[in-house]
Design a protein around this motif. Structure first.
Motif, PDB file in Angstrom:
ATOM      1  N   LEU A 349       0.828  -1.204   0.000  1.00 38.28           N
ATOM      2  CA  LEU A 349       0.000   0.000   0.000  1.00 38.28           C
ATOM      3  C   LEU A 349       0.864   1.256   0.000  1.00 38.28           C
ATOM      4  O   LEU A 349       0.633   2.190  -0.777  1.00 38.28           O
ATOM      5  N   ILE A 350       1.870   1.285   0.858  1.00 38.70           N
ATOM      6  CA  ILE A 350       2.753   2.449   0.935  1.00 38.70           C
ATOM      7  C   ILE A 350       3.535   2.614  -0.366  1.00 38.70           C
ATOM      8  O   ILE A 350       3.680   3.723  -0.891  1.00 38.70           O
ATOM      9  N   ASP A 351       4.033   1.512  -0.912  1.00 37.21           N
ATOM     10  CA  ASP A 351       4.819   1.591  -2.145  1.00 37.21           C
ATOM     11  C   ASP A 351       3.993   2.127  -3.310  1.00 37.21           C
ATOM     12  O   ASP A 351       4.463   2.979  -4.069  1.00 37.21           O
ATOM     13  N   VAL A 352       2.778   1.644  -3.469  1.00 37.15           N
ATOM     14  CA  VAL A 352       1.934   2.078  -4.587  1.00 37.15           C
ATOM     15  C   VAL A 352       1.597   3.555  -4.458  1.00 37.15           C
ATOM     16  O   VAL A 352       1.672   4.322  -5.432  1.00 37.15           O
ATOM     17  N   LEU A 353       1.225   3.975  -3.259  1.00 38.74           N
ATOM     18  CA  LEU A 353       0.873   5.384  -3.055  1.00 38.74           C
ATOM     19  C   LEU A 353       2.086   6.285  -3.241  1.00 38.74           C
ATOM     20  O   LEU A 353       1.984   7.370  -3.843  1.00 38.74           O
ATOM     21  N   SER A 354       3.243   5.863  -2.753  1.00 33.68           N
ATOM     22  CA  SER A 354       4.460   6.659  -2.905  1.00 33.68           C
ATOM     23  C   SER A 354       4.818   6.807  -4.379  1.00 33.68           C
ATOM     24  O   SER A 354       5.169   7.897  -4.843  1.00 33.68           O
ATOM     25  N   ARG A 355       4.696   5.717  -5.111  1.00 28.64           N
ATOM     26  CA  ARG A 355       5.006   5.752  -6.538  1.00 28.64           C
ATOM     27  C   ARG A 355       4.036   6.656  -7.297  1.00 28.64           C
ATOM     28  O   ARG A 355       4.380   7.237  -8.326  1.00 28.64           O
ATOM     29  N   ALA A 356       2.822   6.809  -6.765  1.00 29.20           N
ATOM     30  CA  ALA A 356       1.824   7.659  -7.407  1.00 29.20           C
ATOM     31  C   ALA A 356       2.020   9.136  -7.076  1.00 29.20           C
ATOM     32  O   ALA A 356       1.317   9.988  -7.632  1.00 29.20           O
ATOM     33  N   GLY A 357       2.936   9.450  -6.159  1.00 28.34           N
ATOM     34  CA  GLY A 357       3.222  10.833  -5.838  1.00 28.34           C
ATOM     35  C   GLY A 357       2.768  11.293  -4.470  1.00 28.34           C
ATOM     36  O   GLY A 357       2.857  12.484  -4.148  1.00 28.34           O
ATOM     37  N   VAL A 358       2.285  10.374  -3.637  1.00 30.19           N
ATOM     38  CA  VAL A 358       1.855  10.731  -2.288  1.00 30.19           C
ATOM     39  C   VAL A 358       3.049  10.688  -1.349  1.00 30.19           C
ATOM     40  O   VAL A 358       3.843   9.743  -1.376  1.00 30.19           O
ATOM     41  N   ASP A 359       3.191  11.710  -0.520  1.00 32.49           N
ATOM     42  CA  ASP A 359       4.231  11.719   0.503  1.00 32.49           C
ATOM     43  C   ASP A 359       3.790  10.787   1.629  1.00 32.49           C
ATOM     44  O   ASP A 359       2.900  11.113   2.413  1.00 32.49           O
ATOM     45  N   THR A 360       4.411   9.631   1.724  1.00 32.62           N
ATOM     46  CA  THR A 360       3.977   8.610   2.680  1.00 32.62           C
ATOM     47  C   THR A 360       4.799   8.603   3.968  1.00 32.62           C
ATOM     48  O   THR A 360       4.643   7.699   4.794  1.00 32.62           O
ATOM     49  N   GLN A 361       5.653   9.587   4.166  1.00 33.83           N
ATOM     50  CA  GLN A 361       6.483   9.622   5.373  1.00 33.83           C
ATOM     51  C   GLN A 361       5.620   9.634   6.627  1.00 33.83           C
ATOM     52  O   GLN A 361       4.784  10.522   6.824  1.00 33.83           O
ATOM     53  N   GLY A 362       5.802   8.636   7.484  1.00 32.29           N
ATOM     54  CA  GLY A 362       5.054   8.549   8.733  1.00 32.29           C
ATOM     55  C   GLY A 362       3.686   7.916   8.607  1.00 32.29           C
ATOM     56  O   GLY A 362       3.051   7.604   9.610  1.00 32.29           O
ATOM     57  N   MET A 363       3.203   7.725   7.385  1.00 34.99           N
ATOM     58  CA  MET A 363       1.871   7.151   7.186  1.00 34.99           C
ATOM     59  C   MET A 363       1.875   5.678   7.610  1.00 34.99           C
ATOM     60  O   MET A 363       2.816   4.940   7.326  1.00 34.99           O
ATOM     61  N   PHE A 364       0.816   5.252   8.291  1.00 34.21           N
ATOM     62  CA  PHE A 364       0.673   3.844   8.674  1.00 34.21           C
ATOM     63  C   PHE A 364      -0.769   3.428   8.451  1.00 34.21           C
ATOM     64  O   PHE A 364      -1.677   3.917   9.108  1.00 34.21           O
ATOM     65  N   ILE A 365      -0.979   2.523   7.493  1.00 34.87           N
ATOM     66  CA  ILE A 365      -2.337   2.156   7.082  1.00 34.87           C
ATOM     67  C   ILE A 365      -2.867   0.972   7.881  1.00 34.87           C
ATOM     68  O   ILE A 365      -4.070   0.741   7.933  1.00 34.87           O
ATOM     69  N   ASP A 366      -2.030   0.207   8.525  1.00 34.01           N
ATOM     70  CA  ASP A 366      -2.400  -0.942   9.346  1.00 34.01           C
ATOM     71  C   ASP A 366      -3.098  -2.008   8.508  1.00 34.01           C
ATOM     72  O   ASP A 366      -2.470  -2.605   7.646  1.00 34.01           O
ATOM     73  N   ASN A 367      -4.419  -2.223   8.676  1.00 32.69           N
ATOM     74  CA  ASN A 367      -5.087  -3.319   7.967  1.00 32.69           C
ATOM     75  C   ASN A 367      -5.866  -2.869   6.733  1.00 32.69           C
ATOM     76  O   ASN A 367      -6.495  -3.680   6.071  1.00 32.69           O
ATOM     77  N   GLY A 368      -5.864  -1.584   6.426  1.00 38.10           N
ATOM     78  CA  GLY A 368      -6.514  -1.082   5.220  1.00 38.10           C
ATOM     79  C   GLY A 368      -7.946  -0.648   5.384  1.00 38.10           C
ATOM     80  O   GLY A 368      -8.506  -0.011   4.490  1.00 38.10           O
ATOM     81  N   SER A 369      -8.565  -0.955   6.532  1.00 35.90           N
ATOM     82  CA  SER A 369      -9.985  -0.657   6.707  1.00 35.90           C
ATOM     83  C   SER A 369     -10.247   0.571   7.573  1.00 35.90           C
ATOM     84  O   SER A 369     -11.325   1.159   7.506  1.00 35.90           O
ATOM     85  N   GLY A 370      -9.298   0.920   8.419  1.00 36.64           N
ATOM     86  CA  GLY A 370      -9.515   1.994   9.379  1.00 36.64           C
ATOM     87  C   GLY A 370     -10.009   1.518  10.726  1.00 36.64           C
ATOM     88  O   GLY A 370     -10.119   2.306  11.664  1.00 36.64           O
ATOM     89  N   LEU A 371     -10.321   0.233  10.841  1.00 36.18           N
ATOM     90  CA  LEU A 371     -10.715  -0.326  12.133  1.00 36.18           C
ATOM     91  C   LEU A 371      -9.435  -0.597  12.917  1.00 36.18           C
ATOM     92  O   LEU A 371      -8.977  -1.734  13.029  1.00 36.18           O
ATOM     93  N   SER A 372      -8.850   0.464  13.439  1.00 34.41           N
ATOM     94  CA  SER A 372      -7.520   0.378  14.031  1.00 34.41           C
ATOM     95  C   SER A 372      -7.303   1.552  14.961  1.00 34.41           C
ATOM     96  O   SER A 372      -7.779   2.661  14.706  1.00 34.41           O
ATOM     97  N   ARG A 373      -6.555   1.317  16.026  1.00 32.85           N
ATOM     98  CA  ARG A 373      -6.159   2.391  16.926  1.00 32.85           C
ATOM     99  C   ARG A 373      -4.778   2.952  16.573  1.00 32.85           C
ATOM    100  O   ARG A 373      -4.369   3.963  17.140  1.00 32.85           O
ATOM    101  N   ILE A 374      -4.066   2.302  15.668  1.00 32.43           N
ATOM    102  CA  ILE A 374      -2.696   2.728  15.378  1.00 32.43           C
ATOM    103  C   ILE A 374      -2.530   3.247  13.957  1.00 32.43           C
ATOM    104  O   ILE A 374      -1.441   3.713  13.609  1.00 32.43           O
ATOM    105  N   ALA A 375      -3.560   3.185  13.113  1.00 28.04           N
ATOM    106  CA  ALA A 375      -3.457   3.768  11.771  1.00 28.04           C
ATOM    107  C   ALA A 375      -3.264   5.274  11.899  1.00 28.04           C
ATOM    108  O   ALA A 375      -3.885   5.919  12.743  1.00 28.04           O
ATOM    109  N   ARG A 376      -2.408   5.847  11.053  1.00 26.85           N
ATOM    110  CA  ARG A 376      -2.134   7.276  11.105  1.00 26.85           C
ATOM    111  C   ARG A 376      -1.895   7.825   9.700  1.00 26.85           C
ATOM    112  O   ARG A 376      -1.250   7.183   8.863  1.00 26.85           O
ATOM    113  N   ILE A 377      -2.388   9.049   9.485  1.00 32.50           N
ATOM    114  CA  ILE A 377      -2.169   9.767   8.239  1.00 32.50           C
ATOM    115  C   ILE A 377      -2.396  11.245   8.529  1.00 32.50           C
ATOM    116  O   ILE A 377      -3.145  11.598   9.453  1.00 32.50           O
TER     117      ILE A 377
END
Length: 484
Positions: A349-377
């Motif tokens: 997920l991070i690699d694809v978004l970074s390659r698309a031009g998104v600054d992913t520094q510090g981003m943490f997607i966890d499981n992809g759904s948002g049902l998470s206490r540690i996901a950050r953006i």
């Protein structure tokens, strides 16, 4: 090579979190906001330092509003924008998930004298109707009517550690909490219909799993239709579900979407149900397998799911956690090889978004759904995802997957029967202490604006966050230099 990379990423995220959780919005930063928006923020209940805001026109490279734009927030389900966009960019809108029917012996005269292996790859949108038609197609294409062996459900495409669906919030039977499983049908949910009639309260399960026992102890009564589950108590003991309590019959029929059995049991029971409905025979049992792929010599049939472009409409409009978790895992397996793992999903997920031009520094997607206490953006990063989606050839599929204000999805009850109806394509997010919204707004000047609001505060989920969402969206809608 994956583990060190993931550990470094998580370490950096932790460091940034420790910094960001102690920072506050300075008066100077708030003063830089447009006067009307600053007054709006000051007039509502949440402190300005609890929220991040990013607003930008699709035709501009400079944000109109950037408040705490680089601070990391828990985004709740707005992170689904990252997951679904990455899947669209990498897999393509026509991507489908396979379900393979295999065996080690051929079908002869309608009989399989051996085991039937069903290998799933995590179809996110498999529902009862499709499963029913899939078994019909198997019979029609192969002539198979009798299986003189076992049916083996091969779910080894996903390699995940054991998990507890109740770990997140103590609600293991809620549909949104179900864990990924490569042969899910209905995302392991059952729709229970509560129907008052002349004989009391009737309960029907959809689908009616043959091994599930319903115990109905509901009594007819009166009460508040807005009460929690309308007074219904729901208890599960192995494959027995008990309903008790007093149900207010004046409320009419009611639907309760819950899970009652493990995912492999649900898949097994559905096979028995639908196979029998098509007149099929099975002399053995339905068994589960989760490991290395089983050997086979014959491929009897391959079933393909609905395309990704169709499925992200369900995932985003209705904020479907299980579906987006499957999409993230699939992305990882497609880029880094089978089996799918959570770590591969995170890295991909991070690699694809970074390659698309998104600054992913510090981003943490966890499981992809948002049902998470540690996901950050950060709001800016989520805004960049919106920008990439808008500028991508996949814009039609991406934008149309979002809830349309006042019309469908999670914002269907907002902005109904007014000028703003249908003018916003949005993704909502809500957890305890988190309220979020992100998407596109066509303002009153017919300008397309991208909007992000992330609120992390102990009272964000108690209505304050939703009111701030509406306040910001109203402000964006009425902002613009309309021609006179």
């Amino acid at each position: 090579m994956l583990a060190p990379r993931f550990n470094i990423t998580l370490s950096r995220i932790t460091q940034r979190l420790l910094v960001c959780l102690t920072c506050v919005a300075s008066p100077a930063a708030l003063a830089q906001l447009p006067d009307s928006l600053r007054q709006t923020i000051n007039a509502q209940s949440l402190p300005a330092d609890s929220m991040g805001i990013w607003v930008q026109s699709t035709d501009s490279s400079t944000p109109l509003v950037a408040h705490n734009a680089d601070r990391l927030f828990n985004p709740a389900s707005t992170i689904k924008l990252a997951t679904t966009l990455a899947a669209l960019l990498e897999l393509g809108p026509a991507y489908t998930w396979r379900t393979d029917f295999r065996s080690n012996v051929p079908v002869e005269n309608g009989v399989l004298r051996g085991d039937l292996i069903i290998r799933g790859t995590g179809d996110p949108g498999a529902v009862s109707e499709e499963h029913w038609r899939m078994l019909r197609d198997l019979q029609r294409m192969t002539g198979l009517k009798r299986i003189e062996g076992n049916v083996i459900l091969d779910a080894g495409y996903f390699m995940l550690p054991p998990g507890d669906p109740g770990e997140f919030d103590g609600q293991p039977y809620r549909a949104y909490n179900q864990l990924p499983y490569a042969l899910h049908v209905n995302s392991n949910a059952i729709r229970f219909h509560i129907i008052p009639d002349t004989n009391g309260i009737r309960i029907e399960a959809e689908p009616p799993l043959p091994g599930l026992t319903l115990v109905n102890r509901l009594t007819a009564g009166s009460g508040n239709c807005d009460a929690w589950q309308r007074g219904i108590r729901y208890e599960v003991d192995h494959q027995q579900v008990t309903f008790s309590g007093s149900y207010p019959v004046n409320c009419g029929t009611y639907e309760l979407l819950r899970t009652a059995v493990a995912a492999d049991v649900n898949a097994a029971e559905l096979f028995k149900l639908h196979w029998a409905q098509w007149g099929g025979e099975l002399t053995g049992d339905v068994l589960s397998h989760q490991g290395a792929p089983l050997s086979y010599s014959h491929t009897l049939m391959v079933h393909h799911s609905r395309p990704l472009a169709d499925l992200i409409r369900v995932a985003n409009k209705w904020s479907h956690n299980v579906m987006t978790r499957h999409m993230a895992l699939t992305l990882g397996a497609q880029r880094m090889g089978e089996p799918a793992t959570l770590e591969k999903a995170r890295v991909s997920l991070i690699d694809v978004l970074s390659r698309a031009g998104v600054d992913t520094q510090g981003m943490f997607i966890d499981n992809g759904s948002g049902l998470s206490r540690i996901a950050r953006i950060s709001p800016r990063q989520l805004g960049q995802i919106l920008q990439v989606g808008w500028e991508s050839p996949r814009r039609p599929e991406f934008v149309s997957s979002l809830s349309i204000s006042g019309i469908d999805g999670t914002t269907r009850r907002q902005y109904r029967n007014e000028a703003r109806t249908g003018q916003m394509h949005l993704k909502t997010g809500l957890l305890n202490q988190v309220s979020a919204i992100s998407g596109y707004v066509r303002n009153q000047c017919n300008e397309d604006m991208m909007v992000v609001l992330l609120v992390n505060h102990p009272e964000a989920h108690l209505g304050h966050g939703t009111r701030m969402q509406q306040t910001l969206l109203d402000w964006v809608y009425t902002t613009g230099n309309c021609p006179r």
